[in-house]
Motif scaffolding. Structure first.
Motif, mmCIF file in Angstrom:
data_model
loop_
_atom_site.group_PDB
_atom_site.id
_atom_site.type_symbol
_atom_site.label_atom_id
_atom_site.label_comp_id
_atom_site.label_asym_id
_atom_site.label_seq_id
_atom_site.Cartn_x
_atom_site.Cartn_y
_atom_site.Cartn_z
ATOM 1 N N LEU A 105 7.402 -24.893 35.737
ATOM 2 C CA LEU A 105 8.749 -24.378 35.904
ATOM 3 C C LEU A 105 8.771 -23.329 37.011
ATOM 4 C CD1 LEU A 105 9.866 -23.889 32.179
ATOM 5 C CD2 LEU A 105 10.355 -25.818 33.686
ATOM 6 N N GLY A 106 9.874 -23.281 37.711
ATOM 7 C CA GLY A 106 10.098 -22.230 38.691
ATOM 8 C C GLY A 106 11.191 -21.304 38.207
ATOM 9 N N LEU A 107 11.031 -20.014 38.433
ATOM 10 C CA LEU A 107 12.054 -19.049 38.036
ATOM 11 C C LEU A 107 12.553 -18.280 39.254
ATOM 12 C CD1 LEU A 107 10.931 -15.828 37.953
ATOM 13 C CD2 LEU A 107 9.577 -16.773 36.090
ATOM 14 N N ILE A 108 13.803 -17.871 39.178
ATOM 15 C CA ILE A 108 14.425 -17.085 40.247
ATOM 16 C C ILE A 108 14.950 -15.788 39.655
ATOM 17 C CG2 ILE A 108 16.142 -17.041 42.086
ATOM 18 C CD1 ILE A 108 16.284 -20.102 41.858
ATOM 19 N N GLN A 109 14.456 -14.670 40.144
ATOM 20 C CA GLN A 109 14.979 -13.354 39.775
ATOM 21 C C GLN A 109 15.938 -12.933 40.885
ATOM 22 O OE1 GLN A 109 12.371 -10.263 37.933
ATOM 23 N NE2 GLN A 109 12.900 -9.034 39.730
ATOM 24 N N GLY A 110 17.247 -13.115 40.626
ATOM 25 C CA GLY A 110 18.247 -12.975 41.674
ATOM 26 C C GLY A 110 18.465 -11.571 42.192
ATOM 27 N N ASN A 111 18.311 -10.561 41.323
ATOM 28 C CA ASN A 111 18.476 -9.150 41.706
ATOM 29 C C ASN A 111 19.842 -8.878 42.350
ATOM 30 O OD1 ASN A 111 17.455 -6.484 41.804
ATOM 31 N ND2 ASN A 111 17.029 -6.716 43.987
ATOM 32 N N VAL A 112 20.884 -9.341 41.672
ATOM 33 C CA VAL A 112 22.248 -9.035 42.109
ATOM 34 C C VAL A 112 22.884 -8.160 41.031
ATOM 35 C CG1 VAL A 112 24.464 -9.954 42.863
ATOM 36 C CG2 VAL A 112 22.375 -11.290 43.225
ATOM 37 N N PRO A 113 23.044 -6.868 41.264
ATOM 38 C CA PRO A 113 23.615 -5.985 40.239
ATOM 39 C C PRO A 113 24.974 -6.477 39.764
ATOM 40 C CG PRO A 113 22.712 -4.695 42.046
ATOM 41 C CD PRO A 113 22.680 -6.125 42.488
#
Length: 564
Positions: free
Chosen positions: A286-294
């Protein structure tokens, strides 16, 4: 007993011991994670409650402990402020954040007040029943934690003090859930407190000067009543009135506490070593994305564009790395689900072209709902453009996702929700069936609720996915949240992937070992390989059987001793 008498019995040094106990248990939690402290940190609370003669006063001491423990461990809630970006005035923003913190702290503290008052009453009603008293105190604490876990507000159980570091003890959760860890901690501390009380009692007893000889206080002769004698009243020590009178000397109690702690670690080590290996080929990548958009930014048009671009770029990069599916955090796309909207249509087209499923956090409409109702959901989007697997969040956040007592508070608090539509909770038992197998899902602070993960795993969940936002909360809240996910992985014997917006994203194996942990407040992607497991631990099969067993044993043994 009058208020004046009650106030006279209040002792600041005892209150200080109780506050110290709350501090010690709080620093055993993440992020400090001084987990060995938890094995002695409850001793001051136990001891003060045992030697307190007044039930209301003991309940007050329990309340004080809760205010310190929950106040420290939940102080991150105040980071809900500022809310001015939602149009809330500064003063109201501060009031909302403080009110939320105070309310949840008081809820936990009241439970400990009940525990303290009950233990003091039992100690006065049946003095000398040391082991039974420890059993009763352990059973009641576990029952109160189970009660809180069925409420909308729960955090900081005692089991979290051992996560993520004390992996052997964490494996006890496979037997009967996190309450097993709570039970051994409370019982060990109770035995130590009783040993302390017994030792103090022995030092206060008179010591004969000659072996086998005891001294009684001499009778006092009053000349006004010739021929009549009066014996002086026994000395009562105010710090231990009424005395507990432990029926067992201190050394056996001390050795019992040590034996219980050692046995718990040994059993956990055995459970760790006896875990069955997964069958060959039962893996997925699996791939994960930590978007970091407040949150304050992603609800603006510019923030929506930033989120769409970041998750699209991350998805394509992970597809190039050869993943089987890509996972995004809770509410990654801050829009109500509508396949005809330009942003969602662009995502569907990207998935169709890449040919790899996307597990997307979004707000999905409730099928067949007559009203505009939506759920906080994790959706599987397949290359054909359709959504298949779906998990709807069950434990909604009060004020943020639903309004308690809406008829009364609706007008005042409705502005706290960024959505104009009505969020509803998902069904208690769901199955997240995907093209890669069945998963167990938790969204946001559902990680604190083992009762939501257990039925999903029992119905066939082979791995765990937790999708969270975690904005605007600080790093130490993220570490606590990660500790919950470690607990969920160990108790269910499942690998877990944790995907967040602002951190901490991570990967945990079925033994609770953190294999990877991302940096907070950073945009990142990660590729992880997880085992698919089908084992069923005793907890997954039968649930929390230990708490009712402890309660039943307390009642049965108590009734038997009363009949003698």
């Amino acid at each position: 007993m009058g208020l004046r008498t009650e106030a006279q019995q209040w002792r600041w040094w005892q209150a200080g011991l109780v506050a110290l106990s709350g501090v010690l248990m709080a620093i055993a939690l993440p992020p400090w994670s001084l987990w060995p402290v938890a094995w002695v940190g409850l001793v001051p609370l136990w001891w003060v409650v045992l030697v307190t003669p007044s039930v209301p006063l003991a309940a007050t001491y329990g309340l004080l402990w809760g205010l310190v423990y929950y106040g420290m461990s939940l102080a991150w809630i105040t980071h809900l402020h500022p809310l001015m970006w939602m149009g809330v005035p500064w003063g109201s923003s501060v009031a909302i954040a403080l009110s939320a913190w105070i309310f949840i702290v008081l809820w936990g503290s009241v439970c400990i007040a009940v525990w303290g008052g009950a233990i003091a009453w039992l100690a006065r009603r049946w003095p000398g029943r040391s082991l039974w008293l420890v059993l009763a105190g352990t059973a009641l604490w576990c029952a109160l934690e189970a009660l809180r876990n069925h409420s909308p507000l729960d955090w900081s159980p005692l089991s979290l003090t051992q996560s993520p570091s004390n992996l052997w003890i964490l494996h006890l959760a496979r037997l009967s859930g996190p309450g097993t860890i709570t039970a051994i901690l409370v019982a060990t501390n109770g035995l130590l407190a009783l040993a302390l009380a017994a030792g103090r009692r022995q030092t206060e007893l008179p010591h004969p000067s000659t072996p086998g000889q005891t001294h009684r206080s001499a009778p006092t002769i009053h000349p006004s009543t010739p021929g009549q004698t009066h014996r002086s009243a026994p000395t009562i020590h105010p710090s231990t009135h009424p005395p507990i009178h432990p029926s067992t000397p201190p050394l056996p109690l001390l050795l019992s506490a040590l034996a219980l702690a050692i046995a718990g670690h040994a059993l956990g080590a055995i459970l760790h070593a006896s875990t069955a290996a997964a069958p060959d080929g039962q893996v997925l990548t699996l791939g994960l994305i930590q978007g970091n958009v407040p949150t304050r930014e992603k609800l603006t048009p510019q923030g929506v564009r930033q989120a769409l671009q970041g998750y699209t770029d991350g998805y394509l990069a992970l597809v190039n790395e050869g993943v089987d599916a890509v996972v995004t955090p809770e509410g990654a796309l801050p829009q109500l689900w509508n396949p005809n909207s330009p942003q969602i249509a662009a995502i569907l087209q990207t998935v169709e072209q890449a040919g790899i499923p996307l597990w997307l956090g979004s707000f999905a409409p409730v099928p067949g709902a007559g009203r505009s109702q939506y759920t906080q959901s994790l959706l599987e989007i397949r290359p054909d453009g359709q959504t298949y697997g779906r998990y709807d969040k069950v434990q909604l956040v009060p004020l943020g996702e639903y309004i308690p007592f809406e008829a009364v508070l609706g007008r005042l608090i409705s502005r706290l929700s960024p959505l104009d539509s009505y969020l509803v909770p998902g069904a208690p038992q769901q199955e997240f069936i995907t093209s890669l197998g069945q998963g167990t899902v938790g969204i946001c602070y559902e990680s604190a609720y083992s009762r939501l993960f257990r039925p999903q795993t029992r119905l066939g969940g082979e791995f765990i996915i937790t999708a969270s936002n975690n904005d605007p909360y600080p790093f130490w809240m993220m570490v606590q949240h990660h500790g919950f996910d470690v607990l969920r992985a160990v108790e269910s014997d499942r690998w877990a992937i944790r995907v967040t917006n602002t951190g901490l994203s991570g990967v945990v194996d079925n033994h609770g070992r953190t294999l990877w942990l991302g940096e907070p407040q950073t945009y990142l992607t990660h590729r992880a390989t997880l085992e698919r497991r089908q084992t069923l631990t005793p907890y997954i099969r039968w649930g929390d059987w230990l708490t009712p067993l402890l309660l039943g044993a307390t009642l049965v043994l108590g009734c038997r001793k009363n009949q003698r």
